[in-house]
Design a protein around this motif. Structure first.
Motif, PDB file in Angstrom:
ATOM      1  N   ARG A  76       0.815  -1.221   0.000  1.00  0.00           N
ATOM      2  CA  ARG A  76       0.000   0.000   0.000  1.00  0.00           C
ATOM      3  C   ARG A  76       0.841   1.260   0.000  1.00  0.00           C
ATOM      4  N   ARG A  77       2.139   1.096   0.040  1.00  0.00           N
ATOM      5  CA  ARG A  77       3.031   2.247   0.069  1.00  0.00           C
ATOM      6  C   ARG A  77       2.904   3.047  -1.217  1.00  0.00           C
ATOM      7  N   LYS A  78       2.730   4.357  -1.108  1.00  0.00           N
ATOM      8  CA  LYS A  78       2.473   5.185  -2.291  1.00  0.00           C
ATOM      9  C   LYS A  78       3.717   5.824  -2.872  1.00  0.00           C
ATOM     10  N   MET A  79       4.853   5.696  -2.228  1.00  0.00           N
ATOM     11  CA  MET A  79       6.127   6.233  -2.697  1.00  0.00           C
ATOM     12  C   MET A  79       6.101   7.754  -2.878  1.00  0.00           C
ATOM     13  N   ALA A  80       5.387   8.446  -2.005  1.00  0.00           N
ATOM     14  CA  ALA A  80       5.320   9.915  -2.092  1.00  0.00           C
ATOM     15  C   ALA A  80       6.687  10.538  -1.848  1.00  0.00           C
ATOM     16  N   ALA A  84       8.657  12.865  -4.516  1.00  0.00           N
ATOM     17  CA  ALA A  84       9.073  14.227  -4.161  1.00  0.00           C
ATOM     18  C   ALA A  84      10.570  14.411  -4.422  1.00  0.00           C
ATOM     19  N   TRP A  85      11.368  13.407  -4.111  1.00  0.00           N
ATOM     20  CA  TRP A  85      12.814  13.483  -4.340  1.00  0.00           C
ATOM     21  C   TRP A  85      13.109  13.609  -5.827  1.00  0.00           C
ATOM     22  N   ILE A  86      12.442  12.797  -6.622  1.00  0.00           N
ATOM     23  CA  ILE A  86      12.624  12.833  -8.076  1.00  0.00           C
ATOM     24  C   ILE A  86      12.165  14.178  -8.632  1.00  0.00           C
ATOM     25  N   GLU A  87      11.037  14.676  -8.159  1.00  0.00           N
ATOM     26  CA  GLU A  87      10.500  15.959  -8.634  1.00  0.00           C
ATOM     27  C   GLU A  87      11.469  17.105  -8.356  1.00  0.00           C
ATOM     28  N   GLN A  88      12.105  17.071  -7.199  1.00  0.00           N
ATOM     29  CA  GLN A  88      13.075  18.108  -6.845  1.00  0.00           C
ATOM     30  C   GLN A  88      14.201  18.156  -7.889  1.00  0.00           C
ATOM     31  N   TYR A  89      14.710  17.009  -8.263  1.00  0.00           N
ATOM     32  CA  TYR A  89      15.794  16.984  -9.243  1.00  0.00           C
ATOM     33  C   TYR A  89      15.287  17.241 -10.658  1.00  0.00           C
ATOM     34  N   GLN A  90      14.070  16.867 -10.930  1.00  0.00           N
ATOM     35  CA  GLN A  90      13.500  17.161 -12.246  1.00  0.00           C
ATOM     36  C   GLN A  90      13.378  18.676 -12.422  1.00  0.00           C
ATOM     37  N   GLN A  91      12.951  19.372 -11.391  1.00  0.00           N
ATOM     38  CA  GLN A  91      12.849  20.829 -11.459  1.00  0.00           C
ATOM     39  C   GLN A  91      14.221  21.458 -11.652  1.00  0.00           C
ATOM     40  N   LEU A  92      15.223  20.944 -10.940  1.00  0.00           N
ATOM     41  CA  LEU A  92      16.581  21.458 -11.068  1.00  0.00           C
ATOM     42  C   LEU A  92      17.091  21.299 -12.499  1.00  0.00           C
TER      43      LEU A  92
END
Length: 119
Positions: A76-80, A84-92
């Motif tokens: 049931r883990r959603k990997m939020a 979020a970690w991936i999104e931070q680097y994607q924005q960078l």
């Protein structure tokens, strides 16, 4: 010395293997026994048990044993936190590539206008 392993580390370690990613993809379609997964991925039962154990330790898979059959399903883990970690680097990286695009466009315009390089 006690070593703490963050859930993020466990998740990325589990996702680093193509077989384990394939298992998650398969379990996204339907639950499966370890035997079925081993056959589908052309692996030994022992090898598949090891992969499932890694996924289970990361909370990505849950197993249930009924008789001699161990059935796997997605956890049931959603990997939020991972998202979020991936999104931070994607924005960078998006910001860096946009800056690079601006430089390339500026150089193209200078070339079209026969302007000298300011260096």
């Amino acid at each position: 010395m006690v070593q703490y392993i963050a859930p993020l580390d466990l998740s990325f370690a589990a996702l680093s293997d193509p077989t384990r990613r394939g298992v998650l993809e398969q379990l996204g379609r339907s639950d499966a026994s370890i035997t079925d997964l081993a056959e589908r991925f052309h692996m030994t039962l022992t090898g598949m048990k090891k992969h499932v154990s890694v996924l289970e330790a990361a909370g990505l898979v849950v197993t249930k044993k009924v008789g001699r059959v161990r059935t796997c399903r997605l956890g049931r883990r959603k990997m939020a936190e991972e998202a979020a970690w991936i999104e931070q680097y994607q924005q960078l990286w998006t910001a860096r590539f946009e800056a690079l695009d601006e430089i390339v466009e500026e150089l193209k315009q200078r070339e079209l206008n026969n302007e000298p390089d300011p260096k």
